[in-house]
Scaffold this motif. Sequence first.
Motif, short mmCIF file in Angstrom:
data_model
loop_
_atom_site.label_atom_id
_atom_site.label_comp_id
_atom_site.label_asym_id
_atom_site.label_seq_id
_atom_site.Cartn_x
_atom_site.Cartn_y
_atom_site.Cartn_z
N PRO A 29 0.80 -1.23 0.00
CA PRO A 29 0.00 0.00 0.00
C PRO A 29 0.84 1.28 0.00
O PRO A 29 1.99 1.28 0.40
N THR A 30 0.19 2.35 -0.46
CA THR A 30 0.74 3.69 -0.30
C THR A 30 0.25 4.18 1.06
O THR A 30 -0.95 4.16 1.32
N HIS A 36 -7.85 0.39 3.75
CA HIS A 36 -9.26 -0.02 3.72
C HIS A 36 -9.32 -1.51 3.37
O HIS A 36 -8.30 -2.13 3.03
N GLY A 38 -10.47 -2.99 0.90
CA GLY A 38 -10.07 -3.32 -0.49
C GLY A 38 -8.58 -3.60 -0.53
O GLY A 38 -8.12 -4.57 -1.14
N ASN A 39 -7.79 -2.76 0.14
CA ASN A 39 -6.34 -3.00 0.21
C ASN A 39 -6.03 -4.32 0.90
O ASN A 39 -5.00 -4.94 0.67
N PRO A 42 -5.72 -8.08 -1.48
CA PRO A 42 -4.46 -8.72 -1.92
C PRO A 42 -3.63 -9.22 -0.76
O PRO A 42 -2.98 -10.27 -0.86
N GLY A 228 -3.29 -6.12 -6.99
CA GLY A 228 -4.67 -5.96 -7.43
C GLY A 228 -4.72 -5.71 -8.93
O GLY A 228 -3.75 -5.24 -9.53
N ASP A 230 -6.11 -3.53 -10.68
CA ASP A 230 -5.96 -2.15 -11.14
C ASP A 230 -4.49 -1.81 -11.40
O ASP A 230 -4.18 -0.79 -12.00
N LEU A 231 -3.58 -2.65 -10.95
CA LEU A 231 -2.16 -2.36 -11.14
C LEU A 231 -1.60 -2.88 -12.46
O LEU A 231 -0.49 -2.55 -12.84
N ASN A 258 -5.56 -10.04 -8.15
CA ASN A 258 -6.87 -10.23 -7.52
C ASN A 258 -7.86 -9.24 -8.09
O ASN A 258 -7.50 -8.12 -8.48
N ALA A 259 -9.13 -9.68 -8.14
CA ALA A 259 -10.22 -8.78 -8.57
C ALA A 259 -10.57 -7.85 -7.41
O ALA A 259 -10.07 -7.99 -6.30
N PHE A 260 -11.46 -6.92 -7.70
CA PHE A 260 -11.77 -5.89 -6.70
C PHE A 260 -12.71 -6.38 -5.60
O PHE A 260 -13.55 -7.25 -5.82
N LEU A 261 -12.56 -5.73 -4.48
CA LEU A 261 -13.57 -5.79 -3.46
C LEU A 261 -14.49 -4.60 -3.75
O LEU A 261 -14.02 -3.46 -3.86
N LYS A 267 -16.03 -0.49 -7.24
CA LYS A 267 -14.75 -0.71 -6.55
C LYS A 267 -14.69 0.13 -5.27
O LYS A 267 -14.99 1.32 -5.30
N MET A 268 -14.31 -0.54 -4.19
CA MET A 268 -14.10 0.22 -2.95
C MET A 268 -12.82 1.01 -3.11
O MET A 268 -11.78 0.46 -3.47
P1 AMP Z 1 -2.84 1.31 -3.24
O1 AMP Z 1 -2.47 1.72 -1.85
O2 AMP Z 1 -4.04 2.01 -3.81
O3 AMP Z 1 -1.65 1.30 -4.18
O4 AMP Z 1 -3.32 -0.22 -3.15
C1 AMP Z 1 -2.60 -1.26 -2.55
C2 AMP Z 1 -3.09 -2.59 -3.07
O5 AMP Z 1 -4.49 -2.73 -2.82
C3 AMP Z 1 -2.94 -2.76 -4.58
O6 AMP Z 1 -2.53 -4.11 -4.85
C4 AMP Z 1 -4.33 -2.49 -5.11
O7 AMP Z 1 -4.55 -3.13 -6.33
C5 AMP Z 1 -5.18 -3.08 -4.02
N1 AMP Z 1 -6.55 -2.56 -3.97
C6 AMP Z 1 -6.94 -1.27 -3.79
N2 AMP Z 1 -8.30 -1.17 -3.78
C7 AMP Z 1 -8.79 -2.42 -3.96
C8 AMP Z 1 -10.11 -2.99 -4.02
N3 AMP Z 1 -11.22 -2.25 -3.88
N4 AMP Z 1 -10.22 -4.32 -4.18
C9 AMP Z 1 -9.13 -5.10 -4.29
N5 AMP Z 1 -7.86 -4.64 -4.26
C10 AMP Z 1 -7.68 -3.32 -4.09
#
Ligand code: AMP
Length: 468
Positions: A29-30, A36, A38-39, A42, A228, A230-231, A258-261, A267-268
């Motif tokens: 995560p950042t 949350h 969603g994070n 994965p 996730g 989205d990456l 992984n797909a989204f939560l 998407k959350m």
């Molecule tokens: P980020 O801090 O946004 O870079 O996210 C960290 C990790 O959480 C990454 O692998 C994202 O793809 C994943 N991620 C963020 N939001 C969701 C979501 N709603 N469902 C599943 N994975 C997520």
Amino acid sequence: MKIFNSLTMTKQEFTPIEPGKVSMYVCGPTVYNLIHIGNARPMIVFDTFRRYLEHKGYEVNYVSNFTDVDDKIIKAAIEEGVTAEEIANRYIAECRKDMEAMNIMPATTHPQATLEIDGMIEMIGKLIDEGHAYEKNGTVYFSTRSFKDYGELSHKNLDDLRSGFRDLKVSGEDEKEDPLDFVLWKPKKEGEPSWPSPWSDGRPGWHIECSVMAKRYLGDTIDIHAGGEDLIFPHHENEIAQSTCANGVPFAHYWMHNAFLNIDNKKMSKSLGNFFTVRDISKEYDLQVLRLFMLSAHYRSPLNFSAPLMESAKASLERICNAAMRLHDLCLGGADGEMTEEERKTALEAKAFILRFDERMDDDNNTADAVSVVFDLVRYANSFVPDTATKALAKAVLDVLTELTDVLGLIVVREKEDLDAEIEALIEERQAARKAKDFAAADRIRDELKARGIELLDTREGVKWKRV
Ligand code: AMP
Ligand code: ZN
């Protein structure tokens, strides 16, 4: 064992580079806020996959980073009037607490981008020297046209993307030679954290961080890269481009996403504001419930978060824990002596559940089906391990059950002292809530205790409790 590889879009047999060993990188995560749920997806699914690899006997080198320099971190720091470092350190500490509460094993290494700047400057320098990157006014860009396989992971039509971008002026990046080129290094703006480099005082782009940390802790070519979905684009596409060009060898053999939560099928995310933090959920539920909720779906299927699903995960977890606790009690209070002939058969049959579980997990980390094998075992134990069983049988079956729940990261046997400590902590929390006149919170805690069969008695010497 088969893994669905996003690179080839097929399920492929998993063959590690080195027999018996697995190198795995998961984008972390950042850290500018509490994570949350969603994070957490994965984190939970890939931690489970790692546990499964270890259960199969692999030695896993598992690396997951913290992105601790980023526009969002800087924005949060400015808003609070503190340094970016303070924000990042605070939320790394909070994230580690959440991970522990979700029973996520610490990674072999949790690198932080800001501690790896030297490696990033080195890799960027190499990319420039070899014609894969160029500098304009202190900013360094990766030249996507210099990498012939660019787009291989995301399976996008790059010409369409390029023409879509053509009219788009990305502020401060209009010196790019190609709309798909991306930043490797950018000069600092006033008040931002920065490091000296041959191109400018500045900071790295996000993508180069992961390429460098993967190389440093896992090597030039790694077995599995995950995150996730989205990456996939642009982050992972860009990581592949950087690493392949800098190292001259393929970057990762298997890509897992992984797909989204979702909430209400959206998407959350922080930006949409439709999120629950892991901390929010921990106030309502034991985070093992969250873990079981996540694992009850396949990691490549979207998962909708809802209260009924969480309630059902809670009931399911209770069912597993009750069976485990009954076996645990029988291990202490069951009949002495060796297993009977009949019991030996039962123990063997119970052991066969491990094979069934492994079969499901071997099929692309199918935790949803693996969880149902655990329920089958619970049902089996409830039917075939009677209260008159020997300690030896109870132990044999409990060992099988905990071997499987350990892979799922669920703690199903709690020693009485641990349970007592947990109850004492809740009672203290309730006292604090009453003192702070937060009666809603106090009532919620009392109800939770009641649901767990604990009755509270207010006495002159303080609050006493008993199991009813
Ligand atoms: P980020 O801090 O946004 O870079 O996210 C960290 C990790 O959480 C990454 O692998 C994202 O793809 C994943 N991620 C963020 N939001 C969701 C979501 N709603 N469902 C599943 N994975 C997520
Ligand atoms: Zn990454």
